[in-house]
Enzyme design. Sequence first.
Site, PDB file in Angstrom:
ATOM      1  N   GLU A   1       3.618 -29.645  10.911  1.00  0.00           N
ATOM      2  CA  GLU A   1       3.069 -30.033  12.212  1.00  0.00           C
ATOM      3  C   GLU A   1       1.569 -30.318  12.159  1.00  0.00           C
ATOM      4  OE1 GLU A   1       4.944 -27.546  11.379  1.00  0.00           O
ATOM      5  OE2 GLU A   1       6.473 -27.045  12.864  1.00  0.00           O
TER       6      GLU A   1
ATOM      7  N   CYS B   1       2.293 -23.055  14.436  1.00  0.00           N
ATOM      8  CA  CYS B   1       2.474 -24.491  14.693  1.00  0.00           C
ATOM      9  C   CYS B   1       2.850 -24.736  16.145  1.00  0.00           C
ATOM     10  CB  CYS B   1       3.554 -25.064  13.783  1.00  0.00           C
ATOM     11  SG  CYS B   1       3.047 -25.078  12.063  1.00  0.00           S
TER      12      CYS B   1
ATOM     13  N   PRO C   1      31.912 -16.550 -18.953  1.00  0.00           N
ATOM     14  CA  PRO C   1      33.117 -16.240 -18.188  1.00  0.00           C
ATOM     15  C   PRO C   1      33.115 -14.820 -17.599  1.00  0.00           C
ATOM     16  CG  PRO C   1      33.632 -16.807 -20.498  1.00  0.00           C
ATOM     17  CD  PRO C   1      32.183 -17.024 -20.324  1.00  0.00           C
TER      18      PRO C   1
HETATM   19  C1  AOF Z   1       6.878 -24.543  10.556  1.00  0.00           C
HETATM   20  N1  AOF Z   1       6.555 -25.639   9.846  1.00  0.00           N
HETATM   21  O1  AOF Z   1       6.274 -26.685   7.928  1.00  0.00           O
HETATM   22  C2  AOF Z   1       7.089 -24.473   7.874  1.00  0.00           C
HETATM   23  C3  AOF Z   1       7.477 -23.352   8.638  1.00  0.00           C
HETATM   24  O2  AOF Z   1       3.040 -17.910   5.783  1.00  0.00           O
HETATM   25  P1  AOF Z   1       3.136 -19.227   6.486  1.00  0.00           P
HETATM   26  O3  AOF Z   1       2.049 -19.409   7.511  1.00  0.00           O
HETATM   27  O4  AOF Z   1       3.228 -20.416   5.547  1.00  0.00           O
HETATM   28  O5  AOF Z   1       4.463 -19.197   7.353  1.00  0.00           O
HETATM   29  C4  AOF Z   1       5.711 -19.160   6.727  1.00  0.00           C
HETATM   30  C5  AOF Z   1       6.804 -19.172   7.770  1.00  0.00           C
HETATM   31  O6  AOF Z   1       6.676 -20.319   8.603  1.00  0.00           O
HETATM   32  C6  AOF Z   1       8.181 -19.295   7.129  1.00  0.00           C
HETATM   33  O7  AOF Z   1       8.719 -18.034   6.824  1.00  0.00           O
HETATM   34  C7  AOF Z   1       8.956 -19.996   8.218  1.00  0.00           C
HETATM   35  O8  AOF Z   1       9.352 -19.071   9.209  1.00  0.00           O
HETATM   36  C8  AOF Z   1       7.906 -20.946   8.801  1.00  0.00           C
HETATM   37  N2  AOF Z   1       7.935 -22.225   8.072  1.00  0.00           N
HETATM   38  N3  AOF Z   1       7.371 -23.451   9.958  1.00  0.00           N
HETATM   39  O9  AOF Z   1       6.742 -24.578  11.765  1.00  0.00           O
HETATM   40  C9  AOF Z   1       6.625 -25.654   8.530  1.00  0.00           C
HETATM   41  N4  AOF Z   1       7.125 -24.472   6.525  1.00  0.00           N
HETATM   42 ZN    ZN Z   2       4.346 -23.657  11.086  1.00  0.00          ZN
END
Ligand code: AOF
Ligand code: ZN
Length: 327
Positions: free
Chosen positions: A56, A90, A273
């Site tokens: 975002e 975000c 296996p």
């Molecule tokens: C979003 N957009 O592109 C992603 C999200 O430690 P941080 O700040 O990077 O946050 C990680 C968490 O954010 C991850 O566990 C998941 O819940 C969310 N990922 N969220 O809005 C993004 N990559």
């Molecule tokens: Zn985010």
Amino acid sequence: MSRALDRKFLARAFALARRVHPRATSPNPRVGCVLVKGGRVIGEGAHKGFGRPHAEPNTLAFAGSRAEGATAYLTMEPCAAFPGKKTPSCAAALAAAGISRVVCASLDPNPKVAGRGLAKLRRAGAKTVRLPEFQAEAETLNRGFFSLMRRRRPWVILKTALSLDGKAAAANGKSRWVTGPAARAAVHRMRAELDAILVGAGTVLADNPALTSHGAGKNPLRVVVAGRRRLSPRARVFDSSAPTLTYRKQALSAVLRDLGRRGVGTLLVEGGPTIHAAFLRAGLVDEARVFLAPKLLSGALDPNTAPRLKAPKVSRVGDDWLISGVL
Ligand code: AOF
Ligand code: ZN
């Protein structure tokens, strides 16, 4: 905005997310974002690496002040703030930019978010829409992340390479090579896309594999379930090309929990296996990838000299497959 247009822009967000290598963000998800205003795309972006800015803010930076009043299309719900998080919320960033509508494929399965991102946007006056027909695609895009968040263990893929008569090795015990170079290169690419690869002691002793991606990309974490077998420290799986974890006598479910704690979202179980049987018996397999070589290994001394079908024909017979050919 019509449902058909919503679907079109959300599909574009998925295409952006898929361009990111799965290991780049692991164990966090790949996320794509498209900003649309007046039917036109005014920004697009993706989350490109672990700990780096999310999809975002990358997209908002692209659109600048034009983001006000726009619709954001997201492969997953925007994140909300929680303790220990590496980047700012975000949902807050979208609200601050004046996004008026958010369309997403899936909620964030992270229990620390789980709907709180969308709720924050609604409180800020934005409209939120989820397109449930994209839920399965969202989960497929980030199998490892969904598995870790929901079950605290990796997504387990059982990979096997067999001859047509169902043998993984010839009479000499060797499984090199049942399949040809193209199939082996495909396995190297798989290894580069997944977080870890697991084998049993029998495979280390019989084949002495390196379990690396052989240049196809980043090496996976290597995991050996050794039981009580003694393994030479000079086995290739212990070389310096990638880290290796050895488990002794834990139950496989405990091994998976430990790998989950270490952030392993996707695990390729390569054999042999005994390990395959143990994973299947414990009900711990999520996906199977089976390579079938057009040879007959029963009675062959060496996989390389086994009889082969010259021009195999493959057909579907009910739920089964018939593979036939002249030797
Ligand atoms: C979003 N957009 O592109 C992603 C999200 O430690 P941080 O700040 O990077 O946050 C990680 C968490 O954010 C991850 O566990 C998941 O819940 C969310 N990922 N969220 O809005 C993004 N990559
Ligand atoms: Zn985010």
